[in-house]
Design a protein around this motif. Structure first.
Motif, short mmCIF file in Angstrom:
data_model
loop_
_atom_site.label_atom_id
_atom_site.label_comp_id
_atom_site.label_asym_id
_atom_site.label_seq_id
_atom_site.Cartn_x
_atom_site.Cartn_y
_atom_site.Cartn_z
N GLN A 63 20.87 37.91 44.30
CA GLN A 63 21.55 38.16 45.29
C GLN A 63 23.35 38.21 45.18
O GLN A 63 24.56 38.20 45.51
CB GLN A 63 21.31 38.07 46.67
N GLU A 64 23.12 36.70 44.84
CA GLU A 64 24.24 35.75 44.77
C GLU A 64 24.58 36.49 43.44
O GLU A 64 26.77 36.23 43.35
CB GLU A 64 23.95 34.36 44.54
N ARG A 65 24.12 36.79 42.09
CA ARG A 65 25.25 37.14 41.56
C ARG A 65 25.71 38.44 41.47
O ARG A 65 27.22 38.96 41.49
CB ARG A 65 24.20 37.47 40.20
N ALA A 66 25.33 39.62 42.59
CA ALA A 66 25.37 40.65 42.83
C ALA A 66 26.75 39.89 43.37
O ALA A 66 28.04 41.07 44.06
CB ALA A 66 24.44 41.05 43.85
N ALA A 67 26.91 39.51 45.15
CA ALA A 67 27.86 39.14 45.86
C ALA A 67 29.66 38.78 45.00
O ALA A 67 30.07 38.95 45.48
CB ALA A 67 27.60 37.69 46.78
N ARG A 68 29.07 37.70 43.73
CA ARG A 68 30.02 36.90 43.55
C ARG A 68 30.37 38.59 42.68
O ARG A 68 31.77 38.54 42.02
CB ARG A 68 29.17 36.17 42.31
N GLU A 69 29.82 39.44 41.61
CA GLU A 69 30.61 40.72 41.05
C GLU A 69 31.31 41.33 41.87
O GLU A 69 32.53 41.94 41.56
CB GLU A 69 29.10 40.94 40.29
N ALA A 70 30.87 41.42 43.11
CA ALA A 70 31.62 42.69 43.71
C ALA A 70 33.03 41.59 44.25
O ALA A 70 34.33 42.30 44.18
CB ALA A 70 30.88 42.32 45.08
N ILE A 71 33.12 40.16 44.20
CA ILE A 71 34.15 40.08 45.19
C ILE A 71 35.26 39.97 43.40
O ILE A 71 36.12 40.56 43.16
CB ILE A 71 34.27 38.23 45.28
N GLU A 72 34.59 39.26 42.32
CA GLU A 72 35.58 39.13 41.05
C GLU A 72 35.26 40.05 39.82
O GLU A 72 36.18 40.01 39.08
CB GLU A 72 35.37 37.77 40.63
N GLY A 73 34.79 40.97 40.10
CA GLY A 73 34.53 42.17 38.96
C GLY A 73 33.00 41.47 38.33
O GLY A 73 32.63 40.22 38.12
N PRO A 74 32.87 42.85 37.12
CA PRO A 74 31.82 42.21 36.56
C PRO A 74 32.36 41.26 35.07
O PRO A 74 33.45 41.31 34.96
CB PRO A 74 31.05 43.61 35.84
N LYS A 75 31.25 40.34 35.09
CA LYS A 75 31.57 39.04 34.46
C LYS A 75 31.48 39.87 32.58
O LYS A 75 30.62 39.97 32.69
CB LYS A 75 30.60 37.74 34.21
N MET A 76 32.58 39.71 31.92
CA MET A 76 32.22 40.19 30.66
C MET A 76 31.71 39.07 29.79
O MET A 76 31.87 38.18 29.95
CB MET A 76 33.30 40.35 29.62
N PRO A 77 30.74 39.46 28.72
CA PRO A 77 30.48 38.23 27.59
C PRO A 77 31.21 37.81 26.87
O PRO A 77 31.80 38.18 26.49
CB PRO A 77 29.11 38.61 26.90
N PRO A 78 30.68 36.22 26.63
CA PRO A 78 32.29 36.32 25.45
C PRO A 78 32.29 36.55 24.56
O PRO A 78 30.59 36.94 23.80
CB PRO A 78 31.78 34.62 25.50
N VAL A 79 33.69 36.89 23.82
CA VAL A 79 32.94 37.36 22.45
C VAL A 79 32.64 36.33 21.49
O VAL A 79 33.01 35.61 21.51
CB VAL A 79 34.55 38.38 21.67
N GLN A 80 31.56 36.31 20.27
CA GLN A 80 30.97 35.83 19.73
C GLN A 80 31.20 36.04 17.99
O GLN A 80 31.52 37.22 17.62
CB GLN A 80 29.97 35.06 19.65
N GLN A 81 31.94 35.15 16.81
CA GLN A 81 32.62 35.56 15.77
C GLN A 81 30.39 35.63 15.02
O GLN A 81 30.17 34.54 15.60
CB GLN A 81 33.27 34.39 15.44
N PRO A 82 30.56 36.87 14.60
CA PRO A 82 29.32 36.68 12.84
C PRO A 82 29.11 35.45 12.88
O PRO A 82 30.45 34.85 12.37
CB PRO A 82 29.49 38.25 12.63
N ARG A 83 27.73 34.76 12.57
CA ARG A 83 28.20 34.15 11.65
C ARG A 83 27.86 34.23 10.51
O ARG A 83 27.51 35.53 10.29
CB ARG A 83 26.63 33.12 12.19
N LYS A 84 27.90 33.41 9.56
CA LYS A 84 28.11 34.16 7.56
C LYS A 84 26.44 33.00 7.31
O LYS A 84 26.08 32.21 7.96
CB LYS A 84 29.32 33.34 6.94
#
Length: 194
Positions: A63-84
């Protein structure tokens, strides 16, 4: 906590609950510790109570996460560099696709990206893990950790200022000369004789 003797006609609960209903009526703090030791009924109640609390905690977090996303918008996951993989890194190094970070770097000097020291070369040649650990080991613990991590850090944390202008006594014992000139056995360097 003393256990009282239970008499059947008094109407008071016995110290050891005999059914789930009796155990549910009594608060957990009122049950003597001796009764909790081997009581499977009470253990099942405790397990169920903890499960319900965990379920409620997860529901509240959602519920807290849904309320926070309603205010700030959905949180985008950080882009990770593919590991070699190790094999790909070795091929790039042998084909000279990846530049050597050890060229132009002097031991004891700070490096721009210590991770590149770790990922390039092998320890046998003084590169790779050996160069990375040598670089990190020479960094001041104040810079590396920011605060005292172990008790040995407490002793040397302020020692740099105290030992900066230290000079040994001219009368101090110096075993260096003794180790160089006087040998217990072996070949003499000057004459070559035994």
């Amino acid at each position: 906590l003393k256990l009282k003797q239970h008499s059947p006609g008094t109407g008071a609960d016995p110290p050891f609950p005999r059914s789930r209903r009796q155990a549910a009526r009594r608060p957990l703090w009122a049950v003597p510790l001796q009764a909790m030791a081997m009581d499977s009924c009470l253990t099942a109640i405790l397990r169920e109570t903890m499960f319900k609390e965990q379920k409620f905690q997860r529901k509240w977090e959602d519920q807290e996460r849904a309320a926070r996303e309603a205010i700030e918008g959905p949180k985008m996951p950080p882009v990770q560099q593919p590991r070699k993989s190790c094999q790909v890194a070795q091929l790039e190094q042998t084909m000279r696709i990846q530049s050597n970070p050890h060229v132009g770097w002097q031991r004891g000097r700070p490096h721009d990206s210590p991770q590149s020291l770790l990922r390039y070369g092998v320890s046998r040649d003084g590169q790779g893990r050996k160069a990375y650990l040598d670089h990190e080991g020479r960094r001041d613990p104040k810079i590396r950790f920011g605060q005292q991590v172990t008790t040995s850090h407490e002793y040397g944390w302020t020692a740099l200022g105290a030992t900066k202008n230290y000079k040994s006594s001219p009368f101090a014992h110096r075993p260096l000369i003794q180790g160089q000139f006087y040998r217990p056995m072996g070949v003499s360097f000057s004459t070559g004789a035994l």
